[in-house]
Write a protein that holds these residues in place. Sequence first.
Motif, mmCIF file in Angstrom:
data_model
loop_
_atom_site.group_PDB
_atom_site.id
_atom_site.type_symbol
_atom_site.label_atom_id
_atom_site.label_comp_id
_atom_site.label_asym_id
_atom_site.label_seq_id
_atom_site.Cartn_x
_atom_site.Cartn_y
_atom_site.Cartn_z
ATOM 1 N N PHE A 1 -7.889 -30.696 4.548
ATOM 2 C CA PHE A 1 -8.178 -32.130 4.480
ATOM 3 C C PHE A 1 -6.944 -32.808 3.872
ATOM 4 C CE2 PHE A 1 -9.765 -36.046 2.621
ATOM 5 C CZ PHE A 1 -10.460 -36.573 3.691
ATOM 6 N N LYS A 2 -6.223 -33.559 4.712
ATOM 7 C CA LYS A 2 -4.899 -34.078 4.328
ATOM 8 C C LYS A 2 -4.777 -35.538 4.759
ATOM 9 C CE LYS A 2 -0.063 -32.520 5.024
ATOM 10 N NZ LYS A 2 0.788 -31.582 5.772
ATOM 11 N N ARG A 3 -4.896 -36.452 3.811
ATOM 12 C CA ARG A 3 -4.851 -37.886 4.145
ATOM 13 C C ARG A 3 -3.443 -38.380 4.441
ATOM 14 N NH1 ARG A 3 -8.459 -38.403 -0.193
ATOM 15 N NH2 ARG A 3 -10.535 -39.016 0.498
ATOM 16 N N ASP B 1 -6.704 -42.019 7.104
ATOM 17 C CA ASP B 1 -7.443 -42.567 5.962
ATOM 18 C C ASP B 1 -8.758 -43.187 6.437
ATOM 19 O OD1 ASP B 1 -6.469 -44.763 7.241
ATOM 20 O OD2 ASP B 1 -5.344 -45.559 5.528
ATOM 21 N N ARG B 2 -9.242 -42.720 7.599
ATOM 22 C CA ARG B 2 -10.464 -43.306 8.169
ATOM 23 C C ARG B 2 -11.687 -42.412 7.972
ATOM 24 N NH1 ARG B 2 -9.730 -42.529 13.205
ATOM 25 N NH2 ARG B 2 -7.773 -41.427 12.934
ATOM 26 N N TYR B 3 -11.453 -41.115 7.880
ATOM 27 C CA TYR B 3 -12.581 -40.182 7.823
ATOM 28 C C TYR B 3 -12.906 -39.734 6.400
ATOM 29 C CZ TYR B 3 -13.382 -39.417 12.793
ATOM 30 O OH TYR B 3 -13.731 -39.570 14.099
ATOM 31 N N SER B 4 -14.182 -39.412 6.162
ATOM 32 C CA SER B 4 -14.584 -38.948 4.834
ATOM 33 C C SER B 4 -14.390 -37.440 4.710
ATOM 34 C CB SER B 4 -16.055 -39.269 4.585
ATOM 35 O OG SER B 4 -16.858 -38.485 5.449
ATOM 36 N N VAL B 5 -14.311 -36.987 3.454
ATOM 37 C CA VAL B 5 -14.225 -35.541 3.174
ATOM 38 C C VAL B 5 -15.410 -34.842 3.838
ATOM 39 C CG1 VAL B 5 -14.343 -33.815 1.330
ATOM 40 C CG2 VAL B 5 -13.087 -35.932 0.953
#
Length: 267
Positions: free
Chosen positions: A57-59, A69-73
């Motif tokens: 998981f890499k913003r 930066d659109r998707y949640s963890v």
Amino acid sequence: MKNILSEIVETKKVEVAERKKLRSIEDLNRSPLYRCNPFSLREFLRMPDRTGIIAEFKRKSPSKGIINDRYSVKDITCAYSRYGASGLSVLTDGPYFGGSVEDLKEARAINRIPILRKDFVIDEYQIAEAKAIGADVILLIAECLTKDEVAHLSKYAEDLGLEVLLEVNSLPQLEKVAPSVHLVGVNNRDLTTFTVDINRSFELAEQIPSDKYKVAESGINDVASIVSLKKAGFDGFLIGEHFMKQENPPASFETFANYLKEQLKSI
Ligand SMILES: O=C(O)c1ccccc1NCC(=O)[C@H](O)[C@H](O)COP(=O)(O)O
């Protein structure tokens, strides 16, 4: 060490000193997650129904800026787990990667596969903290630690029941492999130029001690590369950007993992 890594490490020293003031190691030891039995990444890497992919998981990153930066963890890591990742990698560095310990705690709460705390570990405190937030594996980067530091920090992690992935990017760095290092990762990204060359993994594969699990890291973006790396002896494949930059990372991972599983059947 004259690259972005030295800058990150300097920033990290300040950050760790601040975190120590906010929460003591004794307090970390009292965290409920501290008492949980960690998942073994080594076991998950060799499970036949999984892919060997350690999905990250890499913003954002120093080399690419904002990646996603659109998707949640939750949405991303759940898809990675469901469709066959062997492990998750969650960046907990804030300034350079936009991550946090909260991201890892969120991933831990909803996933039952190993989680790598992806950060720049320079101090025992970060390892105790990794355990307290529910990580199963820590990363040590050979380029920013001495041989003695690798030996000491890896033993500290092992004593807490965590597995240790030591990242190298050259042959001399393999001399830092210690008994308490369980997995050796070859980073294909040159941190001075940010160029990525997957051949670095192939060149170092044979030199990695045979009792360590082998992980290829960075710049992996197709199934054919994973099949070749597997044939060269790699057990794990750390992939961040390729999935995170897609319009729909969960769907992209599902398609990729299903195709990879088919291809791995014939090896
Ligand atoms: O990714 C970067 O730009 C970077 C810069 C400086 C230090 C580390 C960096 N990356 C950390 C990683 O190891 C990667 O996130 C990981 O291997 C996944 O790589 P990729 O699949 O290429 O996103």
